[in-house]
Design an enzyme around this catalytic site. Structure first.
Site, PDB file in Angstrom:
ATOM      1  N   ASP A  83       1.777   4.437   2.088  1.00 42.22           N
ATOM      2  CA  ASP A  83       1.614   4.849   3.471  1.00 42.22           C
ATOM      3  C   ASP A  83       0.774   6.120   3.543  1.00 42.22           C
ATOM      4  O   ASP A  83       0.677   6.885   2.574  1.00 42.22           O
ATOM      5  CB  ASP A  83       2.990   5.062   4.113  1.00 42.22           C
TER       6      ASP A  83
ATOM      7  N   ASP B 278       0.849  -1.190   0.000  1.00 43.45           N
ATOM      8  CA  ASP B 278       0.000   0.000   0.000  1.00 43.45           C
ATOM      9  C   ASP B 278       0.883   1.237   0.000  1.00 43.45           C
ATOM     10  O   ASP B 278       2.083   1.150   0.279  1.00 43.45           O
ATOM     11  CB  ASP B 278      -0.878   0.009   1.265  1.00 43.45           C
TER      12      ASP B 278
END
Length: 262
Positions: free
Chosen positions: A209, A207
């Site tokens: 951050d 992902d």
């Protein structure tokens, strides 16, 4: 005694690796390891696998027995270790699914037992180049052969956990030019160096951050979902890379203690 030459740690969502393998328990001066080791063979190479969180993910990052895990690897005869881990991206050009073979770390943990050398012999091991250049080369070459988006070099900043970063912390880490963020890369890789073992980190981006422009707050469910998507590619990478790994060369890793003791 069962022995191995190559070690692999499993991270979040990566709890099994070897088929037709033997379970092994190793006693250490630092207490029990995260779980039983599983030892098997990949094209003639003896491999020891250990899920660092335990196979039921019962150990949060700050509670992993890192010293026991690395000590046990060495007791099994392992000299070369690969440590994949789920990581968040701190850069817009590192999207989910990217593999980063890091060459630097920044430690932002606290209170972890992160050395084997508490005295009485004072030991200062150089951390300038903390990851094995030869293992990194093998992983990069193999990943490129498989068509992976795999990056040569990067800095992983390791936070204490188990919480994720605030937006302010994440923006700070990104502004420093660091690339990925993780909770387990330290002290695992560093303890390998203190034992003169080769170690390479593969940071698998799950992902962006939360401090990276427009990113939504990260959740454990999101991390695991993307990590599961990456598991098959990670497994293929490791099964292709392990047969290329030779005996430990006379390199920086193998000579880490030369001149380190006062």
């Amino acid at each position: 005694m069962t022995t191995a030459e190559i070690g692999v740690f499993g991270g979040s969502g990566f709890y099994s690796f070897l088929d037709d393998a033997e379970e092994v328990t190793v006693d250490t001066p630092y207490g029990p390891t995260s779980d039983h080791f599983v030892v098997g063979t990949i094209e003639g190479k003896r491999v020891a696998f250990l899920p660092r969180h335990g196979r039921n993910h019962s150990l949060p990052p700050h509670a992993i027995p890192y010293r026991a895990n690395l000590w046990a690897m060495k007791e099994l005869g392992v000299r070369r270790v690969i440590g994949p881990c789920a990581s968040g991206s701190l850069a817009k050009d590192l999207p989910p699914g990217t593999f980063v073979v890091c060459d630097q770390f920044v430690d932002r943990t606290n209170g972890r037992a992160d050395t084997f050398y508490d005295g009485p012999v004072t030991t200062h091991v150089s951390a300038a180049d903390p990851y094995c250049a030869d293992l990194r080369r093998i992983l990069l070459e193999t990943g490129r052969e498989q068509g992976l988006d795999i990056r040569d070099g990067g800095t992983v900043v390791v936070i204490q956990g188990p919480r994720f970063s605030t937006r302010a912390e994440s923006r700070w880490f990104s502004s420093m030019g660091w690339d990925v963020i993780n909770m387990t890369a330290y002290p695992e890789g560093w303890l390998a160096r203190e034992l003169e073992l080769c170690y390479a980190n593969i940071s698998m981006v799950t992902d962006h951050d939360v401090g990276v422009g427009g990113a939504e707050p990260v959740s454990h469910e999101t991390v695991l979902e993307v990590f599961q998507q990456n598991n098959a590619r990670l497994r293929e990478l490791l099964f292709a890379a392990v047969p290329k790994i030779g005996p430990q060369p006379d390199d920086l890793c193998a000579s880490a203690l030369d001149g380190a003791r006062v």
